[in-house]
Design a protein around this motif. Sequence first.
Motif, PDB file in Angstrom:
ATOM      1  N   PHE A 125       0.859  -1.179   0.000  1.00  0.00           N
ATOM      2  CA  PHE A 125       0.000   0.000   0.000  1.00  0.00           C
ATOM      3  C   PHE A 125       0.891   1.223   0.000  1.00  0.00           C
ATOM      4  CE2 PHE A 125      -2.337   3.022   2.848  1.00  0.00           C
ATOM      5  CZ  PHE A 125      -3.211   3.454   1.880  1.00  0.00           C
ATOM      6  N   ASN A 164      -4.465  11.096  -4.152  1.00  0.00           N
ATOM      7  CA  ASN A 164      -5.051   9.903  -3.552  1.00  0.00           C
ATOM      8  C   ASN A 164      -5.906  10.319  -2.359  1.00  0.00           C
ATOM      9  OD1 ASN A 164      -3.466   9.678  -0.948  1.00  0.00           O
ATOM     10  ND2 ASN A 164      -1.834   9.805  -2.469  1.00  0.00           N
ATOM     11  N   THR A 193      -6.136   0.033  -3.198  1.00  0.00           N
ATOM     12  CA  THR A 193      -5.434   1.275  -3.505  1.00  0.00           C
ATOM     13  C   THR A 193      -6.296   2.454  -3.081  1.00  0.00           C
ATOM     14  OG1 THR A 193      -4.398   2.596  -5.218  1.00  0.00           O
ATOM     15  CG2 THR A 193      -6.373   1.380  -5.851  1.00  0.00           C
ATOM     16  N   ASP A 204      -5.299   5.515  -4.656  1.00  0.00           N
ATOM     17  CA  ASP A 204      -5.020   6.444  -5.735  1.00  0.00           C
ATOM     18  C   ASP A 204      -6.309   6.694  -6.499  1.00  0.00           C
ATOM     19  OD1 ASP A 204      -2.720   7.656  -7.509  1.00  0.00           O
ATOM     20  OD2 ASP A 204      -4.209   6.753  -8.825  1.00  0.00           O
TER      21      ASP A 204
END
Lengths: 630, 93
Positions: A76, A138, A197, A199
Amino acid sequence: MLKLLWLMPAIPFSSSLLLVLFGPRLAKKTAALLGVGSIAFAAAVSITVSATFLSARPPGDVFTQTLWTWMDVAGFQPHIGLYLDAISLVMTLVVTCVGALIHWYSAEFMIEDEGYSRFFAYMNLFVASMLTLLLADNLLLLYLGWEGVGLCSYLLIGFWYKDPANGAAGRKAFIVTRTGDTAMILGLALLVKQLGTLDMQELMGRASDQWQAGSPYALAAALLLLGGAVGKSAQLPLQTWLPDAMAGPTPTSALIHAATMVTAGVYLIARTHVLFSLAPLAQHLVAVVGIATLILAGCSALTQWDLKRVLAYSTISQIGYMFLALGVGAWSAAIFHFMTHAFFKALLFLGAGVIIDAMHEEHNIFKMGGLWKDLPIAFWTFLIGGCSLAGLPLVTAGFYSKGLIIWEARTSQSGSTALWLLAIAGVLLTALYTFRMIFVVFFGEAKIQVGKRPGYRMTIPLLALSALSIVGGFVQTPAALGNIHLFAGFLQSALPSVTERTVVSITEMGSEGLVTLAFLTGLGFAYLLYLRKPRYAAALSKPPFGKALHQFWFTDWGLDWLYERLFVRPVLWFARFDSSDFIDSLYTGVARLSELAYRALRSSETGKVRWYAAGIVFGAVLLVSMVSFL
Amino acid sequence: MLLATILFALGLIGLLVRRNLIFILMSIEVMLNAAGLAFVAAGAQWGQPDGQVMFIFILATAAAEVAVGLALVLRLHRQYKSLDVDAASEMRG
């Protein structure tokens, strides 16, 4: 020139740091130069970046700048990275430019305050956090900015901390928004767990690949993010903190609690619109929350007597329009209304600051009156802001942005006639409370002698913002009124346009006509009740029913009362009840024991050197005999 | 060895019973020399030079100790106008 992007949050942040470290030792002039200059610089960077972005479109209409990897834990890897696309471009431009004007205004507004440099330190930190929030690539970095603005909001609401009520208002804002933030961080955790994720772009891609429309995960994630947005943007049921937040200095209310921070929720939903499209139920809920908030807050605004609280409820109500737009999938309309709202609401708050200053810190609008002669600039700019807020047809920005939302609430596939009609009713309410405020404050007989008049540093931002409140709307107009689609066209690269119904029984001009009618009705009622025949207004709230309703709306539909009984008191009771449980006594026991040992050992400390020597001898003998005999 | 033990015991007793700072310093001096004597005697017993080396160390330490000690005595005398060690017992807990 796009490479300069990182300077935008970095400059206000470093100036805030400087002000924190050296603030008290700086002269007021230097502090103002640093505080205002840094935001002006950020605005200049923002304009340069925008100009470059527009003249030479980067590939995909997106520019990313990864500064460094924040952390790397088991695959991560959130970056400290900036992401500039059409949405963040518009938002940063508005935040830095309006922010610079408000900072400029506060340089004079706050001049007599002892916490001058502290004020600018907080304000700059706020702008830095807000820009981090807007430019984050993100969701984790966005969350950092999100909490940063929450912190600054808390600090600035309680800015005049010597009055305990202000501190309580700050804590209330912090705790209520934190309720939403908790939902949001749970949502982020869910997204990391399921999609691996945070992002933004990758997340949206994976979400639409892995989840079908209506999947329970998408619904849960969207609802949790909505929780965060509702808290930050002061929507039902977490809107109770915003009216109390008016305890802060007026420029703070203008910047944080009207123009920028409270729209962070709108930004979050627009950013994660893919998730909301995958969860139609959550998206529908957004629309319902928006419409309910805009009506409820509009009614509350009608009953307030505090100038700033009227504006606070109107902010809540206008953000309700943005949520409505998001809920019906009119993403760019929401951003459009954000922009115009930032202009006219900042203007109204700054105008209110001038008025309150002139009225010797009097907030009650019924004690003001007849100000239009004494404060001409404040009057005209406030009038322009108020017209824009209420949506004066054809000439103001608010008319175009609100009209677009109302029209799309009808034509969008997820819109409906009910939403459309309620939104038009909202226009009536808006016009009514706006002109009630204007008529009561500026007309009638003068009751208080005007004290301080604004200097040029306060009037120039007012004039600039009123210009923006008028021309800001001409970037997007209906088909019959110029048919300009610059704004939506620009945002199209980042936000999908509305999916329209095929058959609509009314034309866009018909909708705009109804909006105009609602505006005129509201204006007419306000004229009748508050200028022509004030005794009618008094008569309305005389009978028991009218009085009860007035009281009910005045206390924000009794929500504070309800929350006090439902949450605050039980938690306090439980905290008191639980303050001496088993675990607690364990720790107090340890503390007691150490205290006992301390008392015992203290008596051996006599100050007599020969006793110490004897102690050493005794110890040495003991040690030697232990070594030799054991 | 016996002489060293007796000397050390004398010094210790002097340290504990005397209240005059000068005498306390002298008692410490006696104890140091008793320790030195023990080192020298032990060195002679086992035919090692280390005992004498240690005595040189002790001499150096004693010199430094006396220098600091006498300075402290002077300061204390200025402060309290007496050489009674129990007068300087203000640092109690």
